[in-house]
Design a protein around this motif. Structure first.
Motif, PDB file in Angstrom:
ATOM      1  N   ALA A  72       0.963  -0.611   0.114  1.00 44.79           N
ATOM      2  CA  ALA A  72      -0.350   0.182   0.059  1.00 44.79           C
ATOM      3  C   ALA A  72       0.707   1.628   0.317  1.00 44.79           C
ATOM      4  N   LEU A  73       1.646   1.359   1.139  1.00 46.30           N
ATOM      5  CA  LEU A  73       3.021   2.641   0.514  1.00 46.30           C
ATOM      6  C   LEU A  73       2.993   2.546  -0.911  1.00 46.30           C
ATOM      7  N   HIS A  74       3.665   1.623  -1.186  1.00 48.63           N
ATOM      8  CA  HIS A  74       4.630   1.427  -1.818  1.00 48.63           C
ATOM      9  C   HIS A  74       3.207   2.527  -3.480  1.00 48.63           C
ATOM     10  N   ALA A  75       2.131   1.923  -3.443  1.00 46.20           N
ATOM     11  CA  ALA A  75       1.197   2.291  -4.159  1.00 46.20           C
ATOM     12  C   ALA A  75       0.644   3.916  -3.947  1.00 46.20           C
ATOM     13  N   PHE A  76       1.499   4.020  -2.746  1.00 45.22           N
ATOM     14  CA  PHE A  76       1.260   5.664  -2.305  1.00 45.22           C
ATOM     15  C   PHE A  76       2.537   6.604  -2.120  1.00 45.22           C
ATOM     16  N   ASP A  77       3.646   5.936  -2.894  1.00 45.75           N
ATOM     17  CA  ASP A  77       4.776   7.153  -2.888  1.00 45.75           C
ATOM     18  C   ASP A  77       5.438   6.897  -1.469  1.00 45.75           C
ATOM     19  N   GLY A  78       5.358   5.697  -0.810  1.00 42.17           N
ATOM     20  CA  GLY A  78       5.597   6.216   0.596  1.00 42.17           C
ATOM     21  C   GLY A  78       5.439   7.034   1.784  1.00 42.17           C
ATOM     22  N   SER A  79       3.547   7.226   1.245  1.00 44.18           N
ATOM     23  CA  SER A  79       3.319   8.030   1.846  1.00 44.18           C
ATOM     24  C   SER A  79       1.773   7.810   2.535  1.00 44.18           C
ATOM     25  N   GLY A  80       1.965   8.331   3.608  1.00 40.03           N
ATOM     26  CA  GLY A  80       0.277   8.199   4.508  1.00 40.03           C
ATOM     27  C   GLY A  80      -0.848   8.120   5.546  1.00 40.03           C
ATOM     28  N   VAL A  81      -1.277   7.550   6.153  1.00 35.96           N
ATOM     29  CA  VAL A  81      -1.804   7.708   7.066  1.00 35.96           C
ATOM     30  C   VAL A  81      -2.683   6.170   7.565  1.00 35.96           C
ATOM     31  N   LEU A  82      -1.717   5.211   8.194  1.00 36.17           N
ATOM     32  CA  LEU A  82      -1.936   3.970   8.288  1.00 36.17           C
ATOM     33  C   LEU A  82      -3.255   4.433   9.876  1.00 36.17           C
ATOM     34  N   LYS A  83      -4.042   3.447  10.110  1.00 36.56           N
ATOM     35  CA  LYS A  83      -5.379   4.259  10.806  1.00 36.56           C
ATOM     36  C   LYS A  83      -5.883   2.692  11.235  1.00 36.56           C
ATOM     37  N   THR A  84      -6.463   1.932  12.570  1.00 40.32           N
ATOM     38  CA  THR A  84      -7.311   1.069  12.756  1.00 40.32           C
ATOM     39  C   THR A  84      -8.670   1.132  11.643  1.00 40.32           C
ATOM     40  N   GLY A 107       6.153  -4.122  12.399  1.00 44.55           N
ATOM     41  CA  GLY A 107       6.540  -4.252  13.690  1.00 44.55           C
ATOM     42  C   GLY A 107       4.626  -3.487  13.362  1.00 44.55           C
ATOM     43  N   ALA A 108       4.807  -2.449  11.964  1.00 45.41           N
ATOM     44  CA  ALA A 108       3.384  -1.345  12.666  1.00 45.41           C
ATOM     45  C   ALA A 108       2.121  -1.984  13.280  1.00 45.41           C
ATOM     46  N   CYS A 109       2.055  -3.062  12.028  1.00 45.95           N
ATOM     47  CA  CYS A 109       0.311  -3.772  12.201  1.00 45.95           C
ATOM     48  C   CYS A 109       0.364  -3.997  13.536  1.00 45.95           C
ATOM     49  N   ALA A 110       1.731  -4.747  14.657  1.00 47.08           N
ATOM     50  CA  ALA A 110       1.190  -5.290  15.556  1.00 47.08           C
ATOM     51  C   ALA A 110       1.287  -3.515  16.446  1.00 47.08           C
ATOM     52  N   SER A 111       1.856  -3.283  16.027  1.00 47.56           N
ATOM     53  CA  SER A 111       1.687  -1.392  17.404  1.00 47.56           C
ATOM     54  C   SER A 111       0.369  -1.029  17.276  1.00 47.56           C
ATOM     55  N   LEU A 112      -0.269  -1.363  16.338  1.00 43.91           N
ATOM     56  CA  LEU A 112      -1.558  -0.952  16.659  1.00 43.91           C
ATOM     57  C   LEU A 112      -2.394  -2.245  16.803  1.00 43.91           C
ATOM     58  N   GLY A 113      -1.660  -3.304  17.250  1.00 39.56           N
ATOM     59  CA  GLY A 113      -3.192  -4.060  17.596  1.00 39.56           C
ATOM     60  C   GLY A 113      -2.913  -5.627  16.599  1.00 39.56           C
ATOM     61  N   ASN A 114      -2.503  -5.585  16.096  1.00 38.49           N
ATOM     62  CA  ASN A 114      -2.779  -6.071  15.148  1.00 38.49           C
ATOM     63  C   ASN A 114      -4.579  -6.490  14.417  1.00 38.49           C
ATOM     64  N   VAL A 115      -4.530  -5.289  14.055  1.00 34.12           N
ATOM     65  CA  VAL A 115      -6.560  -5.106  13.660  1.00 34.12           C
ATOM     66  C   VAL A 115      -7.119  -5.229  12.711  1.00 34.12           C
ATOM     67  N   PRO A 116      -7.122  -5.028  11.892  1.00 38.54           N
ATOM     68  CA  PRO A 116      -7.667  -4.735   9.967  1.00 38.54           C
ATOM     69  C   PRO A 116      -7.986  -2.894  10.393  1.00 38.54           C
ATOM     70  N   LEU A 117      -6.601  -2.960   9.031  1.00 35.77           N
ATOM     71  CA  LEU A 117      -6.535  -2.065   8.881  1.00 35.77           C
ATOM     72  C   LEU A 117      -6.776  -0.682   7.926  1.00 35.77           C
ATOM     73  N   ILE A 118      -6.363   0.009   7.471  1.00 35.64           N
ATOM     74  CA  ILE A 118      -6.611   0.665   6.342  1.00 35.64           C
ATOM     75  C   ILE A 118      -5.618   1.982   5.986  1.00 35.64           C
ATOM     76  N   LEU A 119      -4.827   2.145   4.826  1.00 34.04           N
ATOM     77  CA  LEU A 119      -3.683   3.235   4.386  1.00 34.04           C
ATOM     78  C   LEU A 119      -4.450   4.199   3.636  1.00 34.04           C
ATOM     79  N   GLU A 120      -4.504   5.274   4.292  1.00 29.61           N
ATOM     80  CA  GLU A 120      -5.139   6.114   3.666  1.00 29.61           C
ATOM     81  C   GLU A 120      -3.850   7.267   3.207  1.00 29.61           C
ATOM     82  N   SER A 121      -4.217   8.170   1.784  1.00 29.83           N
ATOM     83  CA  SER A 121      -3.291   8.518   1.028  1.00 29.83           C
ATOM     84  C   SER A 121      -3.711  10.387   1.463  1.00 29.83           C
ATOM     85  N   PHE A 122      -2.249  10.922   1.612  1.00 31.47           N
ATOM     86  CA  PHE A 122      -2.031  12.295   2.098  1.00 31.47           C
ATOM     87  C   PHE A 122      -2.709  12.700   0.850  1.00 31.47           C
TER      88      PHE A 122
END
Length: 360
Positions: A136-148, A171-186
């Protein structure tokens, strides 16, 4: 349209925070009683409601008791369990409908819904693990907001990435609790606004003027009306809110947040199926507040006029800001509203004040 609730009828409210408190106050003004379902016994809403059921939001016996006690049930926050709303709806009217909770509780579902009715959002991709995040970060040129996808509020459950095309996010997903996440572009936006709208049981819709919002540490700091936007942008925001409530067969007040781009176009950020912090200004600058509007809607009464009589700036009192209250009370044209919370903690909303200004 169903007949309006008779005077003295009881409105059930799930949630006992400050929004439930202000809904109970508005209901009392219109001649209704309220019963609060809230596990915290000394909650702000219990101080002004007629009754409280002290139990978890998903307690079956408590939900049945709430249904028996209420002519209609509403809620003050969007994380009410959908199953609880559906159980209640089997025996009492529940507004807004459970479908609105389903959409608003999951950011992926919410953005898909908004896009489906022609409302633009940031680009987004679902994320289940670090491999998904890398793609997902590759698709968004390395930037975005990862949210639960669920349960985040006031900036919680989020992680920001900038120019992370070469890794560094293990480890980013683990730090947010290994729950379903969404990456949003800036989104390159100039300002943030929100619209508070309401839909009645008869399908009538009323929208307040957009407020311009400023956040601090992920928490709303101030809302200014009018927003520094064109009338075309304001109209587009109100129309988007109308489209949302119509698509959901909604009843009650909704808050919809937008990013305003340089050309005046809008990107929807999120929707909240309830009264909203950025609508507190309506208490002081409109004849009918968002809280009264919500009670009118769920009680089957005519919606009130959403026009404002004044310009204004609403500011939240967060944590130790409560110490400012005596000085604020000494100032002219300032309306202070405190939430009855005994302990001031960092990041805790203790109240708000609205400074009234001549309308231009």
């Amino acid at each position: 349209m169903s007949a309006p609730l008779p005077l003295g009828a009881t409105i059930g409210i799930i949630g006992g925070g400050q929004l439930g408190r202000m809904l109970a106050m508005a209901a009392a003004r219109l001649g209704y009683q309220t019963v609060i379902l809230e596990p915290q016994a000394d909650c702000p809403a219990a101080q002004v409601a007629n009754r409280q059921i002290v139990a978890a939001y998903d307690d079956p016996a408590a939900l049945d008791e709430l249904a028996r006690a209420s002519a209609v049930v509403t809620y003050e926050f969007e994380n009410v369990p959908v199953a609880a709303a559906e159980r209640l709806a089997g025996s009492v009217a529940v507004y807004p409908p459970a479908r609105a909770l389903e959409v608003a509780q999951d950011r992926l579902v919410e953005k898909t819904f908004l896009n489906g009715i022609g409302i633009s959002t940031a680009h987004f991709l679902p994320v289940e693990n670090d491999q998904d995040l890398a793609a997902a970060l590759h698709a968004f040129d390395g930037s975005g907001v990862l949210k639960t996808r669920r349960m985040g509020y006031d900036g919680k459950g989020q992680m920001v990435f900038r120019n992370m095309t070469t890794g560094g996010f293990d480890g980013a997903c683990a730090s947010l609790g290994n729950v379903p996440l969404i990456l949003e572009s800036f989104v390159a936006f100039e300002r943030e606004i929100s619209v508070i709208a309401a839909r009645g049981t008869d399908g009538s819709i009323a929208a307040f003027d957009p407020a311009e919002n400023v956040h601090s540490n992920g928490i709303l700091a101030s809302s200014t009306v009018p927003a520094a936007i064109s009338e075309e942008t304001a109209h587009a925001a109100r129309e988007a809110a109308r489209r949302i409530v119509a698509a959901l067969d909604y009843v009650g007040v909704i808050g919809v947040e937008f990013f305003v781009l340089a050309d005046g176009s809008l990107i929807a950020n999120e929707m909240a199926p309830r009264v909203h912090n950025s609508g507190h200004w309506t208490e002081a600058a409109c004849v009918v507040s968002q809280f009264e509007q919500h009670i009118r809607a769920v009680a089957g009464l005519p919606l009130g006029d959403a026009n404002r009589h004044s310009d204004c700036v609403m500011e939240n009192l967060i944590g130790d800001d409560i110490a400012k209250v005596p000085a604020l009370l000494a100032q002219p044209d300032v309306a202070v509203h405190l939430y009855g919370k005994a302990e001031a903690r960092p990041g805790r909303k203790m109240g708000h004040f609205t400074r009234i200004l001549p309308r231009h």
